[in-house]
Design a protein around this motif. Structure first.
Motif, mmCIF file in Angstrom:
data_model
loop_
_atom_site.group_PDB
_atom_site.id
_atom_site.type_symbol
_atom_site.label_atom_id
_atom_site.label_comp_id
_atom_site.label_asym_id
_atom_site.label_seq_id
_atom_site.Cartn_x
_atom_site.Cartn_y
_atom_site.Cartn_z
ATOM 1 N N ALA A 51 0.826 -1.204 0.000
ATOM 2 C CA ALA A 51 0.000 0.000 0.000
ATOM 3 C C ALA A 51 0.864 1.260 0.000
ATOM 4 O O ALA A 51 0.555 2.242 -0.695
ATOM 5 C CB ALA A 51 -0.934 -0.005 1.206
ATOM 6 N N LEU A 52 1.943 1.247 0.768
ATOM 7 C CA LEU A 52 2.863 2.383 0.778
ATOM 8 C C LEU A 52 3.491 2.579 -0.599
ATOM 9 O O LEU A 52 3.556 3.695 -1.132
ATOM 10 C CB LEU A 52 3.959 2.166 1.824
ATOM 11 N N HIS A 53 3.945 1.494 -1.182
ATOM 12 C CA HIS A 53 4.587 1.563 -2.507
ATOM 13 C C HIS A 53 3.627 2.120 -3.555
ATOM 14 O O HIS A 53 4.002 2.988 -4.355
ATOM 15 C CB HIS A 53 5.059 0.164 -2.911
ATOM 16 N N GLU A 54 2.392 1.638 -3.517
ATOM 17 C CA GLU A 54 1.413 2.100 -4.497
ATOM 18 C C GLU A 54 1.055 3.569 -4.301
ATOM 19 O O GLU A 54 0.666 4.252 -5.252
ATOM 20 C CB GLU A 54 0.169 1.226 -4.430
ATOM 21 N N ALA A 55 1.200 4.068 -3.068
ATOM 22 C CA ALA A 55 0.919 5.483 -2.795
ATOM 23 C C ALA A 55 2.125 6.373 -3.066
ATOM 24 O O ALA A 55 2.041 7.598 -2.914
ATOM 25 C CB ALA A 55 0.477 5.652 -1.340
ATOM 26 N N GLY A 56 3.262 5.762 -3.438
ATOM 27 C CA GLY A 56 4.458 6.540 -3.714
ATOM 28 C C GLY A 56 5.242 6.911 -2.476
ATOM 29 O O GLY A 56 6.090 7.814 -2.514
ATOM 30 N N VAL A 57 4.977 6.206 -1.363
ATOM 31 C CA VAL A 57 5.695 6.458 -0.112
ATOM 32 C C VAL A 57 6.867 5.479 -0.031
ATOM 33 O O VAL A 57 6.674 4.259 -0.141
ATOM 34 C CB VAL A 57 4.778 6.264 1.107
ATOM 35 N N LYS A 58 8.066 5.983 0.172
ATOM 36 C CA LYS A 58 9.233 5.108 0.226
ATOM 37 C C LYS A 58 9.161 4.210 1.464
ATOM 38 O O LYS A 58 8.844 4.656 2.565
ATOM 39 C CB LYS A 58 10.523 5.927 0.230
ATOM 40 N N ALA A 59 9.468 2.937 1.259
ATOM 41 C CA ALA A 59 9.408 1.967 2.349
ATOM 42 C C ALA A 59 10.458 0.894 2.108
ATOM 43 O O ALA A 59 10.916 0.684 0.975
ATOM 44 C CB ALA A 59 8.023 1.340 2.431
ATOM 45 N N GLU A 60 10.830 0.230 3.176
ATOM 46 C CA GLU A 60 11.812 -0.849 3.109
ATOM 47 C C GLU A 60 11.268 -2.044 3.878
ATOM 48 O O GLU A 60 10.854 -1.902 5.038
ATOM 49 C CB GLU A 60 13.150 -0.391 3.702
ATOM 50 N N LEU A 61 11.259 -3.209 3.231
ATOM 51 C CA LEU A 61 10.684 -4.420 3.822
ATOM 52 C C LEU A 61 11.718 -5.529 3.833
ATOM 53 O O LEU A 61 12.346 -5.821 2.822
ATOM 54 C CB LEU A 61 9.455 -4.862 3.012
ATOM 55 N N HIS A 62 11.874 -6.161 5.014
ATOM 56 C CA HIS A 62 12.762 -7.313 5.160
ATOM 57 C C HIS A 62 11.964 -8.479 5.732
ATOM 58 O O HIS A 62 11.346 -8.350 6.794
ATOM 59 C CB HIS A 62 13.924 -6.990 6.102
ATOM 60 N N ILE A 63 11.987 -9.604 5.032
ATOM 61 C CA ILE A 63 11.382 -10.831 5.547
ATOM 62 C C ILE A 63 12.476 -11.890 5.604
ATOM 63 O O ILE A 63 13.002 -12.299 4.560
ATOM 64 C CB ILE A 63 10.204 -11.317 4.679
ATOM 65 N N PHE A 64 12.835 -12.308 6.806
ATOM 66 C CA PHE A 64 13.900 -13.278 6.999
ATOM 67 C C PHE A 64 13.350 -14.700 6.993
ATOM 68 O O PHE A 64 12.201 -14.942 7.369
ATOM 69 C CB PHE A 64 14.616 -13.008 8.328
ATOM 70 N N ARG A 65 14.189 -15.627 6.593
ATOM 71 C CA ARG A 65 13.771 -17.024 6.503
ATOM 72 C C ARG A 65 13.346 -17.566 7.862
ATOM 73 O O ARG A 65 12.328 -18.245 8.000
ATOM 74 C CB ARG A 65 14.924 -17.864 5.948
ATOM 75 N N ASP A 66 14.137 -17.285 8.904
ATOM 76 C CA ASP A 66 13.882 -17.828 10.246
ATOM 77 C C ASP A 66 13.918 -16.716 11.283
ATOM 78 O O ASP A 66 14.602 -15.709 11.116
ATOM 79 C CB ASP A 66 14.929 -18.888 10.611
ATOM 80 N N GLY A 67 13.202 -16.917 12.351
ATOM 81 C CA GLY A 67 13.206 -15.949 13.450
ATOM 82 C C GLY A 67 11.989 -16.047 14.342
ATOM 83 O O GLY A 67 11.998 -15.616 15.483
ATOM 84 N N GLY A 68 10.881 -16.575 13.777
ATOM 85 C CA GLY A 68 9.675 -16.702 14.581
ATOM 86 C C GLY A 68 9.028 -15.349 14.839
ATOM 87 O O GLY A 68 9.148 -14.413 14.052
ATOM 88 N N HIS A 69 8.378 -15.247 15.976
ATOM 89 C CA HIS A 69 7.685 -14.021 16.359
ATOM 90 C C HIS A 69 8.139 -13.620 17.758
ATOM 91 O O HIS A 69 8.485 -14.454 18.583
ATOM 92 C CB HIS A 69 6.172 -14.248 16.351
ATOM 93 N N GLY A 70 8.156 -12.318 18.015
ATOM 94 C CA GLY A 70 8.494 -11.836 19.353
ATOM 95 C C GLY A 70 9.960 -11.968 19.694
ATOM 96 O O GLY A 70 10.318 -12.108 20.854
#
Length: 312
Positions: free
Chosen positions: A249-268
């Motif tokens: 949604a940020l990208h489509e609105a033209g707002v710069k954003a950075e996203l990282h999704i790591f293979r492992d790590g779980g939550h919290g």
């Protein structure tokens, strides 16, 4: 309000208990850790929302409001609170730890109570930035888990009217200059929702309109602040689809954003819980992003986990 910000000063967000707060609500801290030397406290019964200041030895003018998660049912004080503030301190960042109202604790403005506290926190810090030696144009918001939803809601609804305030205070913008969301809850729609957070915020049977109104990814505008997002692909409770949807949604609105999704790590995972996992590098990525975006000047030391080790 003191002219000089004191380390570990507790700053009430409101002059008195917010209207609609249950009279019998009492703060309670639950220690959940099975390790005698590592705290894992959770706060409930938040009747008087507050900020607790963590002032570094050499402040650089950048400040960040840290909102710990807890499924909107508790505020996790250590791994998503003080641990993060201690890690940011060597970089010169002044942190404000936010204890916000929990929507399921009987507040009459249930769904808007956390956002009202976040808006008020931003106005409080920005309104006193000059006297505290902070840059009013370098104030960020860092939200974990359910407080990731709070951060996304603030990024998209910073100008929503959620509480009555005098005109002078409302002149102060509640817009964060930058936002960081760590394993965030975002959507309230059925696809990808974290049901525990949604039921705490909206009740067990939210209407389609409520689901839409409180899904920040549906309300991104070109005015949203630049955003950093990080998740682990193997998170068992909060789907990475939340971070992806907000990034998209940020990208489509033209707002710069950075996203990282790591293979492992779980939550919290916080910082200490990320050690020896691929996701352990997220604090350094955040620091680099803050420098690149101008959110803070480049420090002499950029290795956040090392800075954390030194504070144990």
């Amino acid at each position: 309000m003191a002219d000089v910000l004191q380390h570990e000063a507790v700053l009430p967000l409101w002059d008195e208990r917010p209207a609609g707060t249950p009279a019998d609500l009492t703060p309670t801290i639950d220690e959940r850790s099975k390790n005698l030397f590592r705290a894992d406290r959770a706060l409930t019964g938040i009747a008087e929302p507050s900020l607790t200041a963590w002032v570094p030895e050499n402040p650089n003018g950048t400040s960040i409001i840290i909102a710990p998660g807890g499924s909107y049912r508790r505020v996790v004080l250590d791994k998503e609170g003080i641990e993060i503030a201690k890690a940011l301190a060597p970089l010169g960042v002044t942190s404000f730890l936010l204890a916000y109202r929990l929507p399921g604790e009987g507040h009459t403005d249930r769904a808007d109570a956390p956002l009202a506290d976040a808006q008020r926190a931003m106005r409080l810090v920005r309104g006193h930035a000059d006297e505290w030696g902070l840059n009013p144009d370098r104030i960020g918001f860092l939200g974990f888990s359910a407080a990731g939803h709070l951060g996304a809601s603030l990024a998209t609804g910073y100008d929503r009217t959620t509480y009555e305030e005098d005109k002078e205070a409302h002149v102060i913008s509640a817009r964060p200059d930058f936002v960081a969301l760590v394993y965030p809850v975002v959507t309230m729609q059925d696809n990808g929702v974290h049901k525990g957070s949604r039921s705490a915020l909206l009740g067990d049977n939210p209407t389609p309109q409520q689901k839409s109104d409180y899904s920040p990814e549906e309300h991104v505008s070109t005015d949203a602040p630049e955003t950093f997002l990080v998740m682990a692909d193997d998170a068992p409770s909060v789907s990475p689809a939340n971070a992806v949807a907000f990034y998209t949604a940020l990208h489509e609105a033209g707002v710069k954003a950075e996203l990282h999704i790591f293979r492992d790590g779980g939550h919290g995972f916080g910082i200490e819980g990320a050690q020896d996992k691929p996701v352990a590098g997220w604090p350094n990525l955040l620091a680099e992003w803050m420098v690149q975006t101008g959110a803070m000047p480049s420090p002499s030391e950029m290795t956040l986990p090392t800075g954390l080790e030194e504070t144990r």
